[in-house]
Every structure is written in structure tokens, then in C-alpha cells.
Design an enzyme around this catalytic site. Structure first.
Site, short mmCIF file in Angstrom:
data_model
loop_
_atom_site.label_atom_id
_atom_site.label_comp_id
_atom_site.label_asym_id
_atom_site.label_seq_id
_atom_site.Cartn_x
_atom_site.Cartn_y
_atom_site.Cartn_z
CG HIS A 35 3.82 12.90 3.31
ND1 HIS A 35 4.02 13.76 2.25
CD2 HIS A 35 3.10 11.85 2.81
CE1 HIS A 35 3.42 13.28 1.18
NE2 HIS A 35 2.87 12.11 1.49
CG HIS A 86 8.40 5.66 -0.66
ND1 HIS A 86 7.42 4.69 -0.81
CD2 HIS A 86 7.96 6.73 -1.38
CE1 HIS A 86 6.45 5.15 -1.58
NE2 HIS A 86 6.75 6.40 -1.94
#
Length: 192
Positions: free
Chosen positions: A126, A42
């Protein structure tokens, strides 16, 4: 007391590609690395930490207030924090949609401000591959990561989630508490 965070889920294709990268790196490196496990990928928008159980419904209500358009996102390159010679974290940066991710994170922060959660400092969207615990055997992370770069597909971000993180003997388990749909650009209706 549950530990919560808000994040963007990724597609099965991203999961498969990221898992493949981790398995390749696991075979090339002798260093102790806590690798992200399958099913846990995620983009974190805000880490909330431990939250009193009675506050969870209020947090869900606040997150439902966010009105944000769906957007394209694409992973980019492998990065080493702080650097390739002594990395502590390996991650894939977000190449396309990074600014929009930051705007969504700011919208989350805005509605979470009433709960006094820690603000994101220097937020950079990220996907974490792993956290380096100890470098062993003269591992050269640049060499180990060579050839892993690939052209990533566009991922259409249609929702974000409130996750609960629980520590178990097998590691952390992430559970979606609630998924919050974003709005489609055409017609401004929530995606369901």
C-alpha cells in the site's frame, strides 16, 4: 544507530497525484492527521528498525543477492484501517501487481532472516496517505474521501531501495542508502 526499511519508490506522477489527494483531504478534514509529506511515498516491503552501523554493509550485500523480475504495479482504491467510521490509517491499496509485491517482500524477508528482523505479518502492499491521530468535529471520512478515486497509471517497478529514516524537528527524512535494480524480463539482465 540508523533506522532502516526496504521499499519500492514511486514515480513523479504518482508523487504528484498522491500529494494532490493529501492536500484535498487536508482541506476537507478537521481531524488531526499525520499526512505523508512530498518525497516520502514508497511501498514498504520490510521495516528493519534500528540497525547497528556495522551491519549496514552486510544488509546491503544480502539485498544485492535478490534476483527478481521487474513488474507492473498500479494503485487501486482508498482504504481505511480499521474502518471508515474510526480510521487510524488512510492508504491506497495496490490493485495490480499486489501478489508480485508480496513475492518481492518475501524475497526480502528471506535474505533478511539471517539478521533476525521482525517478519511481516499480514503484509498488504500500500501507499500510506496519513495516520489519524484524533478525529475532530464529527468528520465523516467517507464523505471527505468521496470523489477522490481516480484511474491510476501503471507504474513499472524496476528497483527497490534500502532507506534510512532520520527523525528531525521537521519530521522524518528518508534517504536512499542503495537502490537495487530488478531484472528485465527480456534477456534477464539487470535494469540500470
Amino acid at each position: 544507530m540508523p533506522k532502516l526499511f526496504v521499499g519500492i519508490p514511486v514515480s513523479e506522477e504518482y508523487e504528484a497525484r498522491l500529494n494532490s489527494m493529501v492536500e484535498t483531504l487536508r482541506g476537507r478534514l478537521r481531524s488531526r492527521v499525520s499526512w505523508t509529506k512530498p518525497g516520502k511515498w514508497h511501498v514498504t516491503l520490510q521495516f528493519l528498525g534500528k540497525v547497528d552501523e556495522e551491519k549496514v554493509d552486510e544488509i546491503r550485500d544480502a539485498l544485492r543477492l535478490i534476483e527478481f523480475l521487474d513488474f507492473p504495479m498500479r494503485a487501486g482504491s482508498l482504504e481505511y484501517i480499521p474502518n471508515v467510521h474510526g480510521p487510524r490509517i488512510l492508504w491506497m491499496d495496490i490493485k495490480e501487481g499486489a501478489e508480485t509485491c508480496i513475492e518481492l517482500a518475501e524475497a526480502v524477508e528471506e535474505v533478511m532472516a539471517a539478521f533476525d528482523f521482525k517478519q511481516n505479518e499480514n503484509f498488504k502492499p500500500h501507499l500510506t496517505l496519513g495516520r489519524v491521530k484524533q478525529i475532530e468535529g464529527g468528520d465523516d471520512f467517507g464523505v471527505a474521501c468521496a470523489g477522490l478515486l481516480q484511474a491510476w497509471p501503471v507504474l513499472q517497478v524496476e528497483s527497490f531501495c534500502l532507506y534510512k529514516s532520520e527523525q528531525t524537528a521537521e519530521g522524518h527524512i528518508y534517504t536512499v542508502v542503495e537502490e537495487f535494480p530488478l531484472w528485465m524480463d527480456s534477456g534477464l539482465i539487470p535494469i540500470r
